[in-house]
Structures are given as C-alpha cells and as structure tokens.
Scaffold this active site. Structure first.
Site, PDB file in Angstrom:
ATOM      1  N   HIS A   1      10.007   4.898   4.637  1.00 44.01           N
ATOM      2  CA  HIS A   1       9.213   3.920   5.394  1.00 44.01           C
ATOM      3  C   HIS A   1       9.491   4.043   6.892  1.00 44.01           C
ATOM      4  O   HIS A   1       8.562   4.114   7.706  1.00 44.01           O
ATOM      5  CB  HIS A   1       9.525   2.503   4.904  1.00 44.01           C
ATOM      6  CG  HIS A   1       8.885   1.431   5.736  1.00 44.01           C
ATOM      7  ND1 HIS A   1       7.518   1.225   5.759  1.00 44.01           N
ATOM      8  CD2 HIS A   1       9.419   0.515   6.584  1.00 44.01           C
ATOM      9  CE1 HIS A   1       7.246   0.216   6.587  1.00 44.01           C
ATOM     10  NE2 HIS A   1       8.375  -0.227   7.098  1.00 44.01           N
TER      11      HIS A   1
ATOM     12  N   ARG B   1       5.569   6.453  17.099  1.00 42.81           N
ATOM     13  CA  ARG B   1       6.379   7.076  18.150  1.00 42.81           C
ATOM     14  C   ARG B   1       6.181   8.582  18.119  1.00 42.81           C
ATOM     15  O   ARG B   1       5.098   9.078  18.392  1.00 42.81           O
ATOM     16  CB  ARG B   1       7.848   6.667  17.985  1.00 42.81           C
ATOM     17  CG  ARG B   1       8.113   5.226  18.428  1.00 42.81           C
ATOM     18  CD  ARG B   1       9.590   4.856  18.330  1.00 42.81           C
ATOM     19  NE  ARG B   1      10.079   4.961  16.952  1.00 42.81           N
ATOM     20  CZ  ARG B   1      10.080   3.938  16.079  1.00 42.81           C
ATOM     21  NH1 ARG B   1       9.643   2.754  16.448  1.00 42.81           N
ATOM     22  NH2 ARG B   1      10.514   4.096  14.859  1.00 42.81           N
TER      23      ARG B   1
ATOM     24  N   GLU C   1       4.213  -5.955   2.591  1.00 38.96           N
ATOM     25  CA  GLU C   1       5.345  -5.036   2.514  1.00 38.96           C
ATOM     26  C   GLU C   1       6.012  -5.256   1.173  1.00 38.96           C
ATOM     27  O   GLU C   1       6.401  -6.378   0.838  1.00 38.96           O
ATOM     28  CB  GLU C   1       6.342  -5.281   3.664  1.00 38.96           C
ATOM     29  CG  GLU C   1       5.790  -4.825   5.007  1.00 38.96           C
ATOM     30  CD  GLU C   1       6.813  -4.877   6.139  1.00 38.96           C
ATOM     31  OE1 GLU C   1       7.782  -5.658   6.047  1.00 38.96           O
ATOM     32  OE2 GLU C   1       6.634  -4.134   7.123  1.00 38.96           O
TER      33      GLU C   1
ATOM     34  N   ASP D   1       6.639  -9.216   2.125  1.00 33.10           N
ATOM     35  CA  ASP D   1       6.866  -9.574   3.523  1.00 33.10           C
ATOM     36  C   ASP D   1       5.567  -9.342   4.310  1.00 33.10           C
ATOM     37  O   ASP D   1       5.383  -8.306   4.944  1.00 33.10           O
ATOM     38  CB  ASP D   1       8.017  -8.722   4.072  1.00 33.10           C
ATOM     39  CG  ASP D   1       8.476  -9.197   5.432  1.00 33.10           C
ATOM     40  OD1 ASP D   1       8.232 -10.364   5.764  1.00 33.10           O
ATOM     41  OD2 ASP D   1       9.084  -8.388   6.157  1.00 33.10           O
TER      42      ASP D   1
ATOM     43  N   GLN E   1       2.036  -7.517  15.628  1.00 32.73           N
ATOM     44  CA  GLN E   1       3.374  -6.915  15.673  1.00 32.73           C
ATOM     45  C   GLN E   1       3.464  -5.806  16.730  1.00 32.73           C
ATOM     46  O   GLN E   1       4.409  -5.747  17.512  1.00 32.73           O
ATOM     47  CB  GLN E   1       3.696  -6.351  14.282  1.00 32.73           C
ATOM     48  CG  GLN E   1       5.098  -5.801  14.112  1.00 32.73           C
ATOM     49  CD  GLN E   1       5.315  -5.196  12.714  1.00 32.73           C
ATOM     50  OE1 GLN E   1       4.433  -5.229  11.863  1.00 32.73           O
ATOM     51  NE2 GLN E   1       6.487  -4.649  12.495  1.00 32.73           N
TER      52      GLN E   1
ATOM     53  N   LYS F   1       5.283 -11.387  11.903  1.00 29.54           N
ATOM     54  CA  LYS F   1       6.024 -11.367  10.647  1.00 29.54           C
ATOM     55  C   LYS F   1       6.349 -12.755  10.089  1.00 29.54           C
ATOM     56  O   LYS F   1       6.576 -12.888   8.892  1.00 29.54           O
ATOM     57  CB  LYS F   1       7.374 -10.639  10.854  1.00 29.54           C
ATOM     58  CG  LYS F   1       7.282  -9.286  11.502  1.00 29.54           C
ATOM     59  CD  LYS F   1       6.699  -8.243  10.599  1.00 29.54           C
ATOM     60  CE  LYS F   1       7.673  -7.852   9.517  1.00 29.54           C
ATOM     61  NZ  LYS F   1       7.150  -6.731   8.715  1.00 29.54           N
TER      62      LYS F   1
ATOM     63  N   THR G   1      10.613  -2.579   3.542  1.00 28.53           N
ATOM     64  CA  THR G   1       9.564  -1.953   2.755  1.00 28.53           C
ATOM     65  C   THR G   1      10.115  -0.777   1.953  1.00 28.53           C
ATOM     66  O   THR G   1      10.820   0.074   2.499  1.00 28.53           O
ATOM     67  CB  THR G   1       8.451  -1.448   3.695  1.00 28.53           C
ATOM     68  OG1 THR G   1       8.062  -2.544   4.513  1.00 28.53           O
ATOM     69  CG2 THR G   1       7.269  -0.921   2.923  1.00 28.53           C
TER      70      THR G   1
END
Ligand code: MN
Length: 418
Positions: free
Chosen positions: A135, A144, A201, A235, A242, A255, A351
């Site tokens: 994850h 990224r 999640e 979740d 986010q 979240k 997750t």
C-alpha cells in the site's frame, strides 16, 4: 477431536465454537449487554451469570455483563476474560448438557437477527498505522516518485498517526459523504464541496486490553498481553480533501469523518491456530522492534461494493499476513517514547494491500487514481465510491476444519448533508 456444539452452526459460519467473539447487543426487549456469538445465536452472558454458571470466578461483579461497552469487562484482565470464554465454550460443547438442558436456555440464547449490534467498546484513542509495504509503495508511486516510492523512514519504523475516536461507528450505520476543501493539480484555487473521491480502506484493528502508565514502554515480547482482540476496520477516506490538506502535518479532515467497524471482537486467543511468520524485514530493524516469535496472522479478507438495490461485486481479495509491520512492533513503537495506552484504545493496521492488482485494499489503488475504473457486475463502473453504494468487508481464517471469522462491516454512503 474436533469440537462441535449443540447450537447449530452452519458450515460457512464465522461464529464457530472455536471463535466465540464478544460484542454488545440490544433488542426490543433487552437493554444493551455483553454477548458471545455462536452460529446465528448470541449467548446472553448476563443470564449465565445470574444462573450461577460463573461462580468459580468469584471476583466477577454482579452487573459486569449488563454494560453498553466491553471496557470494564476487558479491564478485569485476560485471566478473567479467557476463563469466561472457556466456560462458555465448555457449556456450548455437544456433550455438555448443563446449559442445553437448563430451564434458562431459551432466555440465554438470543437470535442474532433479532439483535442490534452496538459499538463493542468505548474507544478512548484511535491510532492508524501504515504498515502494508504494498500500500505504501502504491501510494508513493502515485503521489510522489515511482522510483523512490517508499519514504526513507518506512522500513525502519511502523509509521502511524493519531486519528479521531469520536467518529468510529459500528457496521450498519450509514455515513454522509463528507464535504471539504480540495485543490486538484489543474485547479488554480481551492474549491469547497462534497468530496469527489470518497474511498474505503481495508484494515484490521486491535483493541487494547490493559493500560500502561505514562513513561512505560511495552516490549514486542509482552505486546500481545496488552491486546484483547480484533475487528474489521473500514477507514473511510476522502482522497481529494486528504491530498490538499496533508502537508505538512498529515491526515486530518479527509480521514476523521468516519471509520466503520465490525461489531464482534474476535479475541486474540481465537486466532492462535492461524499465526504465521510475516514478510522478512530487510534492513534489520532496531533492537526494540525485533521479535522472537511470529506475530502475523493468516486472515483472508474481502471487499464488496453493492450499488443501491443491486448485486454486490467483489472488488478486493487480500490477507492480513501481507503486513510488513506486525501488531507487536506497532504497540512497541507506539509506547517506546512512554506514551500511555488505555483499555479500549483502537489501533488500526493501515490499508492491507497485497502484491496483485486484485488485492489492493482501497479504490485509490484498485482503480489506480481513477485511471483504471472497476467494472461492477451491476451498476456500472467505479473510480471511487458513489452515493447509494454499500461497502462490505468480510474476513475469516480457516485451517484444518477450524474456521474463525469476523462477520462483516457494511456501511452505506448517503449524499452529503445540505
Ligand atoms: Mn487508514
């Protein structure tokens, strides 16, 4: 000799005599109280107590099971909670007639479908880890650098953040789509409105069963003594909120609007037959994170999406054993600085994704940031979760004819509140 019960338990039931999870239930006639699930029945522990089945536990308060949370019961310690479970297991065995033939039998066994399941514990504090390498790698690749997806700290500590306890809710309670700020890369200014990227999640969470004092730390060796049991944990996440808010302090409103749990707490003792070794950790971890035994568990996990009034489609098949960081390391790391824990704290795994594309534990990964929509059997395609969709998570372990499961956490998404 395999154990069987005089209570009928279907072959595919999660609630076998090997499991005996604890939960809080109520019904039209009954106030909230503690029960143990078996087959499609709940054993009302308050009735067994009243009838003197727990007399060998002289320290049990008379009203210990007539509570709307498990916290006080759990706080009595594993020597008591284990013994209660053992006594109930004995009473439910095929060859044992003391409850089977007792006049209280009708009162002691409640039909699961006549009961409403409530939150099993009052959650004091909630922590969410980020312990699946697959994850963390997937998210790193998307947001990224695909070449350096894992951040430098990731293989040295179980990364986590403090979540919010007030919005943890049991299965069956719908949630409203959250609203918030977002700013996509192509937008010049931030905008506000209902989240356009609502996600689930797939996680498991453990519930702590024993407190520590500030300044104390828990070793990996002792960690499981502080863990009472596990629940399935969805979740909920608003990916657009986010993505815009998380720098530099981490997850916040994307979240904390809701997390949904399965209502039956599977005691860690019930998972013993499914203990396995986790992935090899390379580089070697610091001494306080090293373990002398296995702390991973082979638990099969599934996620379904069910559009309003239509058939559910399975969108994910994963396994708890994939987790890079285990529960003992999570608890040791959480307390290594002296942070104290309390009975009823909830620690979610993060997750749970596997290596294959069908084992990813979130829509973000399954539909790869919206670039590969999932085709549902009924109800079109999904990049994220639509209004009217119900997300269902299931989990069970099975080995040598022994099955121990979690039941499910199912929650429907309603449109954003006006
Ligand atoms: Mn999470």
């Amino acid at each position: 000799m395999p154990m069987t019960s005089w209570v009928q338990v279907a072959k595919d039931s999660d609630f076998t005599i090997y499991n005996l999870p604890f939960g809080i239930f109520q019904s039209k006639r009954l106030s909230p109280r503690i029960g143990i699930a078996i087959g499609d029945k709940i054993v009302d522990l308050s009735v067994l107590h009243e009838e003197g089945f727990f007399t060998e536990l002289s320290q049990l308060p008379h009203d210990v099971f007539l509570k709307d949370a498990l916290n006080d019961f759990i706080a009595l310690g594993k020597s008591v909670t284990r013994k209660v479970r053992e006594i109930v297991q004995g009473l439910l065995r095929e060859e044992n007639e003391s409850l089977k033939e007792h006049q209280c039998r009708g009162k002691a066994l409640v039909n699961l479908k006549e009961a409403t399941m409530l939150m099993p514990v009052k959650v004091g504090d909630y922590t969410d880890f980020y312990s699946s390498m697959e994850h963390a790698t997937n998210v790193g690749m998307m947001f990224r650098d695909p070449e350096n997806a894992l951040l430098p700290n990731w293989k040295h500590m179980p990364v986590g953040y403090h979540g919010r306890a007030s919005s943890i809710i049991p299965s069956g309670i719908p949630i409203h789509r959250p609203k918030g700020q977002y700013k996509d890369p192509n937008m010049e200014n931030p905008d506000f409105g209902p989240s356009r990227r609502l996600d689930f999640e797939l996680e498991l969470a453990f519930i702590t069963g024993r407190p520590t004092k500030m300044g104390e730390s828990i070793s990996t060796k002792d960690a499981e003594d502080f863990i009472f049991g596990f629940v399935l944990f969805n979740d909920w996440s608003a990916r657009d909120i986010q993505a815009w808010e998380y720098v530099p302090l981490g997850p916040f409103l994307g979240k904390n609007f809701a997390s949904s749990i399965s209502p039956w707490v599977v005691p860690i003792e019930a998972l013993e037959p499914f203990r396995v070794n986790g992935p090899k950790q390379e580089p070697e971890v610091l001494p306080y994170l090293q373990c002398i035994k296995d702390h991973a568990f082979d638990i099969h996990l599934e996620v379904f999406i069910q559009p309003d009034g239509l058939k559910p489609t399975k969108v994910c098949t994963s396994n708890f054993k994939f987790m890079y960081w285990n529960i003992a390391q999570q608890l040791a790391h959480h307390t290594v600085n002296g942070c104290n824990i309390n009975v009823g704290d909830m620690m979610a795994s993060g997750t749970i994704s596997g290596l294959t594309q069908d084992s990813y534990g979130s829509m973000l990964e399954l539909a790869w940031k919206g670039t590969k929509p999932l085709q549902l059997e009924e109800g079109g395609e999904r990049k994220f979760i639509n209004d009217g969709d119900t997300v269902i998570m299931k989990g069970y372990a099975e080995k040598g004819g022994v099955r121990v499961g979690f039941g499910e956490v199912a929650s429907k998404v309603l449109s954003a509140k006006e």
